[in-house]
Design a protein around this motif. Structure first.
Motif, PDB file in Angstrom:
ATOM      1  N   ALA A  71       0.855  -1.190   0.000  1.00  0.00           N
ATOM      2  CA  ALA A  71       0.000   0.000   0.000  1.00  0.00           C
ATOM      3  C   ALA A  71       0.888   1.237   0.000  1.00  0.00           C
ATOM      4  O   ALA A  71       1.829   1.330   0.789  1.00  0.00           O
ATOM      5  CB  ALA A  71      -0.907   0.009   1.219  1.00  0.00           C
ATOM      6  N   VAL A  73       0.898   5.005   0.906  1.00  0.00           N
ATOM      7  CA  VAL A  73       0.099   5.849   1.797  1.00  0.00           C
ATOM      8  C   VAL A  73       0.473   7.315   1.588  1.00  0.00           C
ATOM      9  O   VAL A  73       1.657   7.668   1.592  1.00  0.00           O
ATOM     10  CB  VAL A  73       0.300   5.449   3.272  1.00  0.00           C
ATOM     11  N   ARG A  75      -0.190  10.779   3.383  1.00  0.00           N
ATOM     12  CA  ARG A  75      -0.669  11.428   4.611  1.00  0.00           C
ATOM     13  C   ARG A  75      -0.589  12.938   4.431  1.00  0.00           C
ATOM     14  O   ARG A  75       0.440  13.469   4.022  1.00  0.00           O
ATOM     15  CB  ARG A  75       0.181  11.008   5.795  1.00  0.00           C
ATOM     16  N   SER A 130      -5.088  10.117   6.048  1.00  0.00           N
ATOM     17  CA  SER A 130      -4.377   9.422   4.974  1.00  0.00           C
ATOM     18  C   SER A 130      -5.312   8.818   3.944  1.00  0.00           C
ATOM     19  O   SER A 130      -6.447   8.456   4.239  1.00  0.00           O
ATOM     20  CB  SER A 130      -3.515   8.291   5.554  1.00  0.00           C
ATOM     21  N   SER A 132      -4.721   5.931   0.444  1.00  0.00           N
ATOM     22  CA  SER A 132      -3.729   4.970  -0.033  1.00  0.00           C
ATOM     23  C   SER A 132      -4.183   4.319  -1.326  1.00  0.00           C
ATOM     24  O   SER A 132      -5.362   4.317  -1.662  1.00  0.00           O
ATOM     25  CB  SER A 132      -3.475   3.893   1.031  1.00  0.00           C
ATOM     26  N   THR A 185      -5.244   3.448   5.080  1.00  0.00           N
ATOM     27  CA  THR A 185      -3.840   3.114   4.829  1.00  0.00           C
ATOM     28  C   THR A 185      -3.602   1.739   4.215  1.00  0.00           C
ATOM     29  O   THR A 185      -2.456   1.322   4.073  1.00  0.00           O
ATOM     30  CB  THR A 185      -3.040   3.194   6.151  1.00  0.00           C
ATOM     31  N   THR A 186      -4.652   1.020   3.830  1.00  0.00           N
ATOM     32  CA  THR A 186      -4.461  -0.341   3.308  1.00  0.00           C
ATOM     33  C   THR A 186      -4.555  -0.458   1.797  1.00  0.00           C
ATOM     34  O   THR A 186      -4.204  -1.493   1.237  1.00  0.00           O
ATOM     35  CB  THR A 186      -5.504  -1.303   3.908  1.00  0.00           C
TER      36      THR A 186
END
Length: 190
Positions: A71, A73, A75, A130, A132, A185-186
């Motif tokens: 992933a 990410v 942010r 975040s 992703s 975030t995944t």
């Protein structure tokens, strides 16, 4: 008998021509009157997120049946809310820093991606939040030939031109894909 009008006479606004195109412009006194926000009111639509206000990292690695995923990410490390839509740009680099592959933009792949169909969602990122995108590749070539493993990824947020290079030490070497951005975030939607 109708009383005479007491309204002040009006004069038509002059037509102003653009110095660059020669086409008529709306006089400044009439500009922005339909559906406009009041002067000084904040714009309720956040602007797009740029590389300068994002911290980009890799997280959530996974593997299954010769396939690998990670992933990416994004942010929001800035002070203002911003938005991301679509797919980040992703290139896989070899040990010598040369580009080995450009990620194909696909909705879902072997390792997952967002559910559903249609246009990718717009993710609004408040400061500290975040989004992703899942990146995946294969650790083999379909024809069985040897291939050079990817050593790092060059990642560019949607609608931006500045990239971030991140190490991804993997045996992945073919079928590079990137899926649309989602919240969290995944890289996978809930």
């Amino acid at each position: 008998m109708t009383p005479p009008s007491t309204a002040a006479p009006t004069t038509p606004s002059p037509t102003v021509r653009s110095p660059t195109t020669g086409s008529p412009e709306v006089p400044s006194s009439a500009a922005g009157t339909v559906g406009a926000r009041p002067p000084g009111a904040p714009d309720s639509t956040p602007g797009r997120c740029t590389t300068a206000q994002l911290t980009v990292t890799l997280a959530s690695e996974d593997a299954a049946s010769g396939h690998r995923s990670v992933a990416v990410v994004f942010r929001n490390s800035g002070g203002a809310t911003c938005r991301l839509t679509g797919y980040p740009g992703v290139d896989a680099l070899g040990g010598d820093g040369r580009t080995l592959a450009h990620a194909e933009r696909t909705r879902r792949g072997y390792m997952g991606g967002p559910a559903g169909t249609g246009r990718p969602p717009t993710v609004t990122l408040h400061p500290g939040r975040s989004a992703s995108a899942l990146v995946e590749a294969s650790g083999f070539r379909a024809d069985g030939a040897a291939c050079k493993p990817y050593v790092s990824l060059l990642i560019t947020p949607p609608d931006d031109v500045r990239s971030v290079r991140l190490r991804w030490e993997t045996d992945s070497c073919s079928d590079l894909e990137v899926h649309p951005l989602v919240a969290g975030t995944t890289g996978r939607s809930a």
